[in-house]
Design a protein around this motif. Structure first.
Motif, PDB file in Angstrom:
ATOM      1  N   UNK A 290      11.030   5.993   4.152  1.00 40.72           N
ATOM      2  CA  UNK A 290      10.157   6.291   3.012  1.00 40.72           C
ATOM      3  C   UNK A 290       9.473   5.015   2.546  1.00 40.72           C
ATOM      4  N   UNK A 291       8.393   5.179   1.832  1.00 44.71           N
ATOM      5  CA  UNK A 291       7.703   4.014   1.298  1.00 44.71           C
ATOM      6  C   UNK A 291       6.412   3.747   2.030  1.00 44.71           C
ATOM      7  N   UNK A 292       5.492   3.094   1.328  1.00 45.51           N
ATOM      8  CA  UNK A 292       4.154   2.812   1.882  1.00 45.51           C
ATOM      9  C   UNK A 292       4.128   1.425   2.496  1.00 45.51           C
ATOM     10  N   UNK A 293       4.916   1.253   3.539  1.00 44.02           N
ATOM     11  CA  UNK A 293       5.065  -0.058   4.158  1.00 44.02           C
ATOM     12  C   UNK A 293       3.907  -0.379   5.102  1.00 44.02           C
ATOM     13  N   UNK A 294       3.613  -1.640   5.222  1.00 41.20           N
ATOM     14  CA  UNK A 294       2.659  -2.108   6.228  1.00 41.20           C
ATOM     15  C   UNK A 294       3.425  -2.389   7.519  1.00 41.20           C
ATOM     16  N   UNK A 295       2.711  -2.354   8.627  1.00 39.24           N
ATOM     17  CA  UNK A 295       3.307  -2.647   9.931  1.00 39.24           C
ATOM     18  C   UNK A 295       2.554  -3.808  10.572  1.00 39.24           C
ATOM     19  N   UNK A 296       3.313  -4.717  11.092  1.00 41.70           N
ATOM     20  CA  UNK A 296       2.713  -5.851  11.796  1.00 41.70           C
ATOM     21  C   UNK A 296       3.252  -5.946  13.207  1.00 41.70           C
TER      22      UNK A 296
ATOM     23  N   UNK B  92      -2.116  -1.583   6.951  1.00 45.06           N
ATOM     24  CA  UNK B  92      -1.434  -1.082   5.770  1.00 45.06           C
ATOM     25  C   UNK B  92      -1.203   0.424   5.899  1.00 45.06           C
ATOM     26  N   UNK B  93      -0.568   0.976   4.883  1.00 48.08           N
ATOM     27  CA  UNK B  93      -0.151   2.378   4.960  1.00 48.08           C
ATOM     28  C   UNK B  93      -1.333   3.328   5.141  1.00 48.08           C
TER      29      UNK B  93
ATOM     30  N   UNK C  55       6.559  -4.426   6.463  1.00 54.50           N
ATOM     31  CA  UNK C  55       6.459  -5.170   5.211  1.00 54.50           C
ATOM     32  C   UNK C  55       6.510  -4.140   4.100  1.00 54.50           C
ATOM     33  N   UNK C  56       7.622  -4.119   3.391  1.00 51.69           N
ATOM     34  CA  UNK C  56       7.907  -2.998   2.486  1.00 51.69           C
ATOM     35  C   UNK C  56       7.038  -2.979   1.238  1.00 51.69           C
ATOM     36  N   UNK C  57       6.369  -4.077   0.925  1.00 52.12           N
ATOM     37  CA  UNK C  57       5.455  -4.077  -0.218  1.00 52.12           C
ATOM     38  C   UNK C  57       4.071  -3.553   0.162  1.00 52.12           C
ATOM     39  N   UNK C  58       3.841  -3.329   1.449  1.00 50.52           N
ATOM     40  CA  UNK C  58       2.588  -2.725   1.882  1.00 50.52           C
ATOM     41  C   UNK C  58       1.462  -3.690   2.177  1.00 50.52           C
ATOM     42  N   UNK C  59       1.740  -4.980   2.247  1.00 50.09           N
ATOM     43  CA  UNK C  59       0.679  -5.973   2.441  1.00 50.09           C
ATOM     44  C   UNK C  59       0.485  -6.275   3.920  1.00 50.09           C
ATOM     45  N   UNK C  60      -0.748  -6.384   4.348  1.00 50.84           N
ATOM     46  CA  UNK C  60      -1.068  -6.725   5.736  1.00 50.84           C
ATOM     47  C   UNK C  60      -1.108  -8.242   5.875  1.00 50.84           C
ATOM     48  N   UNK C  61       0.033  -8.849   5.828  1.00 45.84           N
ATOM     49  CA  UNK C  61       0.138 -10.292   5.878  1.00 45.84           C
ATOM     50  C   UNK C  61       0.367 -10.787   7.294  1.00 45.84           C
ATOM     51  N   UNK C  62      -0.201 -11.944   7.657  1.00 49.02           N
ATOM     52  CA  UNK C  62       0.047 -12.505   8.987  1.00 49.02           C
ATOM     53  C   UNK C  62       1.306 -13.367   9.054  1.00 49.02           C
ATOM     54  N   UNK C  63       2.026 -13.479   7.956  1.00 48.35           N
ATOM     55  CA  UNK C  63       3.178 -14.371   7.897  1.00 48.35           C
ATOM     56  C   UNK C  63       4.459 -13.592   8.171  1.00 48.35           C
ATOM     57  N   UNK C  64       5.111 -13.946   9.236  1.00 54.09           N
ATOM     58  CA  UNK C  64       6.294 -13.231   9.645  1.00 54.09           C
ATOM     59  C   UNK C  64       7.403 -13.217   8.616  1.00 54.09           C
TER      60      UNK C  64
ATOM     61  N   UNK D 265      11.759  -5.932   7.845  1.00 49.52           N
ATOM     62  CA  UNK D 265      12.537  -5.283   8.900  1.00 49.52           C
ATOM     63  C   UNK D 265      11.825  -5.487  10.229  1.00 49.52           C
ATOM     64  N   UNK D 266      12.601  -5.797  11.243  1.00 50.36           N
ATOM     65  CA  UNK D 266      12.049  -6.041  12.568  1.00 50.36           C
ATOM     66  C   UNK D 266      12.666  -5.082  13.583  1.00 50.36           C
TER      67      UNK D 266
END
Length: 123
Positions: free
Chosen positions: A28-34, A51-52, A98-107, A112-113
């Motif tokens: 659940x949650x609006x997480x981003x995926x990297x 992003x979500x 990234x559980x806050x939903x941000x499309x960040x490039x920083x690992x 969660x991986x």
């Protein structure tokens, strides 16, 4: 949340592969995926993020125009379509959430991986 990456393999230069990243159905949650990649002796490298709502995507300069990230939230799946592959794309590819939903490039901002999937591009 635990992620599972798949779709890696051996391909010739100029070929294509599609990686998939699946989160468990109870996620659940609006997480981003990297997506990130790593080769032996080198630091982990950012590849792409989404992003979500799919309204925001980011790509590393090295893959822009060749890779496309997408997701299907109804299936808890994110994909990385990789075209025009080059030998320098050879690496173990990881997906992360990234559980806050941000499309960040920083690992370090990803929570969660998944396990990696090997991509090998022959010349």
């Amino acid at each position: 949340v635990q992620l599972q990456a798949s779709g890696g393999g051996l391909v010739q230069a100029g070929g294509s592969l599609r990686l998939s990243c699946v989160a468990p159905g109870r996620t659940r949650g609006t997480y981003a995926v990297g997506w990130f990649r790593q080769t032996p002796g080198k630091e982990r490298e950012f590849v792409a993020a989404i992003n979500w709502s799919e309204s925001s995507t980011e790509y590393a300069d090295s893959v822009k125009g060749r890779f496309t990230i997408s997701r299907d939230n109804s299936k808890n799946t994110a994909s990385l379509q990789m075209n025009s592959l080059k030998p320098e794309d050879t690496a173990v590819y990881y997906c992360a959430a990234e559980l806050n939903g941000a499309t960040t490039p920083f690992g370090y901002e990803y929570d969660v991986w998944g396990q990696g999937t090997q991509v090998t591009v022959s010349s």
